[in-house]
Design a protein around this motif. Structure first.
Motif, PDB file in Angstrom:
ATOM      1  N   VAL A 137       0.994  -1.141  -0.033  1.00 58.00           N
ATOM      2  CA  VAL A 137       0.078   0.050  -0.137  1.00 58.00           C
ATOM      3  C   VAL A 137       1.052   1.373  -0.113  1.00 58.00           C
ATOM      4  N   ILE A 138       1.805   1.344   0.840  1.00 59.79           N
ATOM      5  CA  ILE A 138       2.754   2.522   1.111  1.00 59.79           C
ATOM      6  C   ILE A 138       3.628   2.592  -0.392  1.00 59.79           C
ATOM      7  N   ALA A 139       4.215   1.437  -0.809  1.00 58.40           N
ATOM      8  CA  ALA A 139       5.116   1.745  -2.065  1.00 58.40           C
ATOM      9  C   ALA A 139       4.125   2.043  -3.070  1.00 58.40           C
ATOM     10  N   ASN A 140       3.080   1.534  -3.264  1.00 58.11           N
ATOM     11  CA  ASN A 140       2.254   2.201  -4.436  1.00 58.11           C
ATOM     12  C   ASN A 140       2.311   3.866  -4.349  1.00 58.11           C
ATOM     13  N   GLU A 141       1.842   4.214  -3.222  1.00 61.39           N
ATOM     14  CA  GLU A 141       1.586   5.320  -3.122  1.00 61.39           C
ATOM     15  C   GLU A 141       3.225   6.363  -3.301  1.00 61.39           C
ATOM     16  N   VAL A 184       6.788   9.176   2.923  1.00 62.18           N
ATOM     17  CA  VAL A 184       6.106   8.194   3.727  1.00 62.18           C
ATOM     18  C   VAL A 184       4.812   8.846   4.392  1.00 62.18           C
ATOM     19  N   ALA A 185       5.187  10.288   4.983  1.00 65.88           N
ATOM     20  CA  ALA A 185       4.207  10.979   5.527  1.00 65.88           C
ATOM     21  C   ALA A 185       2.985  11.491   4.473  1.00 65.88           C
ATOM     22  N   LYS A 186       3.531  11.887   3.453  1.00 66.74           N
ATOM     23  CA  LYS A 186       2.453  11.931   2.426  1.00 66.74           C
ATOM     24  C   LYS A 186       1.677  10.956   2.073  1.00 66.74           C
ATOM     25  N   ALA A 187       2.332   9.730   1.743  1.00 63.65           N
ATOM     26  CA  ALA A 187       1.607   8.603   1.433  1.00 63.65           C
ATOM     27  C   ALA A 187       0.601   8.271   2.307  1.00 63.65           C
ATOM     28  N   LEU A 188       0.946   8.488   3.630  1.00 61.28           N
ATOM     29  CA  LEU A 188      -0.155   8.079   4.854  1.00 61.28           C
ATOM     30  C   LEU A 188      -1.314   8.940   4.981  1.00 61.28           C
ATOM     31  N   ASN A 189      -1.101   9.961   4.199  1.00 68.19           N
ATOM     32  CA  ASN A 189      -2.392  11.078   3.996  1.00 68.19           C
ATOM     33  C   ASN A 189      -3.168  11.012   2.829  1.00 68.19           C
ATOM     34  N   ALA A 190      -2.697  10.069   1.803  1.00 71.39           N
ATOM     35  CA  ALA A 190      -3.420   9.615   0.730  1.00 71.39           C
ATOM     36  C   ALA A 190      -4.763   9.191   1.199  1.00 71.39           C
ATOM     37  N   PRO A 191      -5.981   9.468   0.376  1.00 74.24           N
ATOM     38  CA  PRO A 191      -7.239   9.243   0.855  1.00 74.24           C
ATOM     39  C   PRO A 191      -7.596   7.742   0.863  1.00 74.24           C
ATOM     40  N   GLU A 192      -6.790   6.595  -0.035  1.00 76.23           N
ATOM     41  CA  GLU A 192      -6.907   5.561  -0.208  1.00 76.23           C
ATOM     42  C   GLU A 192      -6.113   4.757   1.182  1.00 76.23           C
ATOM     43  N   VAL A 193      -5.052   5.325   1.783  1.00 80.68           N
ATOM     44  CA  VAL A 193      -4.445   4.936   2.942  1.00 80.68           C
ATOM     45  C   VAL A 193      -4.966   4.902   4.035  1.00 80.68           C
ATOM     46  N   VAL A 194      -5.808   6.350   4.141  1.00 78.08           N
ATOM     47  CA  VAL A 194      -6.485   6.785   5.309  1.00 78.08           C
ATOM     48  C   VAL A 194      -7.619   5.777   5.398  1.00 78.08           C
ATOM     49  N   ALA A 195      -8.311   5.497   4.431  1.00 76.54           N
ATOM     50  CA  ALA A 195      -9.529   4.741   4.218  1.00 76.54           C
ATOM     51  C   ALA A 195      -9.357   3.275   4.830  1.00 76.54           C
ATOM     52  N   ARG A 196      -8.055   2.754   4.340  1.00 78.34           N
ATOM     53  CA  ARG A 196      -7.619   1.596   4.714  1.00 78.34           C
ATOM     54  C   ARG A 196      -7.450   1.462   6.132  1.00 78.34           C
ATOM     55  N   PRO A 249      -1.792   5.350  12.081  1.00 78.46           N
ATOM     56  CA  PRO A 249      -0.739   5.889  11.171  1.00 78.46           C
ATOM     57  C   PRO A 249       0.599   6.602  11.844  1.00 78.46           C
ATOM     58  N   GLY A 250       1.668   6.373  11.249  1.00 81.00           N
ATOM     59  CA  GLY A 250       2.925   7.004  11.638  1.00 81.00           C
ATOM     60  C   GLY A 250       3.358   8.164  11.014  1.00 81.00           C
ATOM     61  N   GLY A 251       4.267   8.059  10.322  1.00 80.68           N
ATOM     62  CA  GLY A 251       4.810   9.356   9.533  1.00 80.68           C
ATOM     63  C   GLY A 251       5.780  10.436  10.396  1.00 80.68           C
ATOM     64  N   GLY A 252       5.800  10.272  11.501  1.00 86.32           N
ATOM     65  CA  GLY A 252       7.046  11.287  12.506  1.00 86.32           C
ATOM     66  C   GLY A 252       8.324  11.285  12.033  1.00 86.32           C
ATOM     67  N   VAL A 280       5.737   3.612  10.163  1.00 84.92           N
ATOM     68  CA  VAL A 280       4.797   3.567   9.118  1.00 84.92           C
ATOM     69  C   VAL A 280       3.423   3.521   9.727  1.00 84.92           C
ATOM     70  N   ASN A 281       3.185   2.368  10.733  1.00 81.42           N
ATOM     71  CA  ASN A 281       2.024   2.424  11.455  1.00 81.42           C
ATOM     72  C   ASN A 281       1.999   1.298  12.649  1.00 81.42           C
ATOM     73  N   ARG A 282       0.888   1.395  13.359  1.00 85.38           N
ATOM     74  CA  ARG A 282       0.782   0.383  14.553  1.00 85.38           C
ATOM     75  C   ARG A 282      -0.522  -0.116  14.387  1.00 85.38           C
ATOM     76  N   LEU A 283      -0.377  -1.572  14.761  1.00 83.43           N
ATOM     77  CA  LEU A 283      -1.863  -2.135  14.266  1.00 83.43           C
ATOM     78  C   LEU A 283      -2.174  -3.061  15.560  1.00 83.43           C
ATOM     79  N   PRO A 284      -3.416  -3.189  15.959  1.00 80.86           N
ATOM     80  CA  PRO A 284      -3.732  -3.818  17.193  1.00 80.86           C
ATOM     81  C   PRO A 284      -3.503  -5.418  16.693  1.00 80.86           C
ATOM     82  N   SER A 285      -3.230  -5.998  17.683  1.00 80.33           N
ATOM     83  CA  SER A 285      -2.881  -7.562  17.456  1.00 80.33           C
ATOM     84  C   SER A 285      -4.340  -8.344  17.814  1.00 80.33           C
ATOM     85  N   LEU A 286      -4.387  -9.172  16.753  1.00 83.58           N
ATOM     86  CA  LEU A 286      -5.798 -10.087  17.041  1.00 83.58           C
ATOM     87  C   LEU A 286      -5.335 -11.380  17.542  1.00 83.58           C
ATOM     88  N   PHE A 287      -6.144 -12.186  18.173  1.00 85.26           N
ATOM     89  CA  PHE A 287      -5.976 -13.530  18.598  1.00 85.26           C
ATOM     90  C   PHE A 287      -7.097 -14.309  18.083  1.00 85.26           C
TER      91      PHE A 287
END
Length: 332
Positions: free
Chosen positions: A59-63, A281-293, A301-304, A131-138
């Protein structure tokens, strides 16, 4: 008098040529920065294709490819707890055309269990950005008779030593998440490491392993299809993507585990390229498709800045050292 005039003119000319030369040299870094990237960028992934890291990277590479016009090539190099992937980056030139997808195992756990890896994660590599932080699912296979963590623990007690859990590999985020769960609950279950989330997930879907933990991108489709059942989330509170699934912290206060992904480069990579990559990367994280995902996957999202990410990594190294030592996690 004529000779003196010619001498002065020649001297002035030489000064002017020197000034132009120095000006041109001073301008080189700016032009070099503008020229980057001028060829494909490698993004090494320390896991086999098909897992959370690959999904996030794609997702990030595409952006970034859209933004820069340069191909952002994802290169999967799984196995060995991520050590071969880090060694691969270390062999690459520090020219800003090779990066690695960094995560909890590579930076917080491997220094403890692979002391002879041939590198120092805090000296030989530099942070670019989170890049981002994701909740762990069990999750469990649909045929496992458990609907939440409490009923799974009861089920496991009747089958002590007979149940298995899969992970994306030794020191992977899923491995650490379930070891943290074992420490918190007293769960008895055997670890079966794979060479990535994709291969592990295939065996969980086939019913060969009863328990598995990974991030939302890799697991949500299988939960929604009914092939897997989510029995708990590692975030402190329930997540919007699965509002009916309890947080494990509801039963075991203080329990928290998540997956996170970032980008690191070889030490010595030009600072201006590190900062440029962070901005892309920060710019990519603000892309509408990435935000929606990110919203659909309950991801943060990260980007700092590189400094922010560096501080975060150091905190994670302290946080997970206790789990690694208590659980007795060793190199495999």
């Amino acid at each position: 008098m004529q000779r003196d005039h010619e001498t002065l003119t020649r001297r002035d000319g030489l000064k002017w040529v020197g000034a132009v030369g120095l000006s041109a040299i001073a301008g080189l870094p700016a032009r070099a920065e503008e020229a980057w990237p001028s060829k494909p960028i490698r993004w090494i992934q320390p896991f086999a294709p098909g897992g959370t890291s690959s999904i996030v990277a794609r997702v990030i590479a595409n952006e970034i490819t859209k933004q820069t016009g340069a191909a952002f090539v994802i290169e999967n190099k799984g196995g060995g707890g991520g050590v071969p992937a880090m060694q691969e980056l270390l062999r690459a030139p520090a020219d800003g055309y090779s990066f690695i997808m960094s995560h909890i195992g590579l930076l917080a756990v491997n220094p403890l269990i692979y002391p002879d890896a041939g590198y120092d994660v805090n000296k030989d590599f530099v942070p670019v950005t989170l890049v981002n932080r994701l909740p762990s699912l069990f999750v469990v296979h649909k045929d496992v008779p458990a609907t939440d963590i409490k009923s799974f623990l009861a089920y496991a007690k009747t089958r002590s030593g007979l149940l298995n859990y899969a992970s994306a590999g030794n020191a992977s985020a899923g491995h650490l998440a379930i070891e943290a769960l074992k420490l918190a609950t007293g769960l008895s279950i055997m670890h079966v490491p794979y060479r990535g989330t994709g291969p592990a997930l295939n065996d969980v879907l086939a019913g060969r392993c009863e328990l598995f933990s990974a991030g939302t991108p890799a697991l949500l489709p299988h939960i929604q299809s009914g092939a897997l059942r989510c029995i708990g989330v590692g975030s402190p509170k329930r997540i919007s993507a699965l509002p009916d699934v309890p947080a494990i912290a509801e039963l075991y206060p203080g329990f928290e585990t998540e997956q996170w992904y970032g980008i690191h480069a070889r030490a010595g990579t030009p600072r201006n390229i590190i900062l440029r990559m962070q901005k892309e990367v920060a710019k990519a994280l603000n892309a509408p498709e990435v935000v929606a995902r990110h919203e659909s996957e309950s991801a943060t999202p990260g980007g700092g800045s590189p400094e922010d990410f560096g501080r975060f990594v150091r905190q994670q190294q302290v946080r997970w050292k206790e789990v690694v030592l208590k659980a007795g996690i060793k190199a495999e």
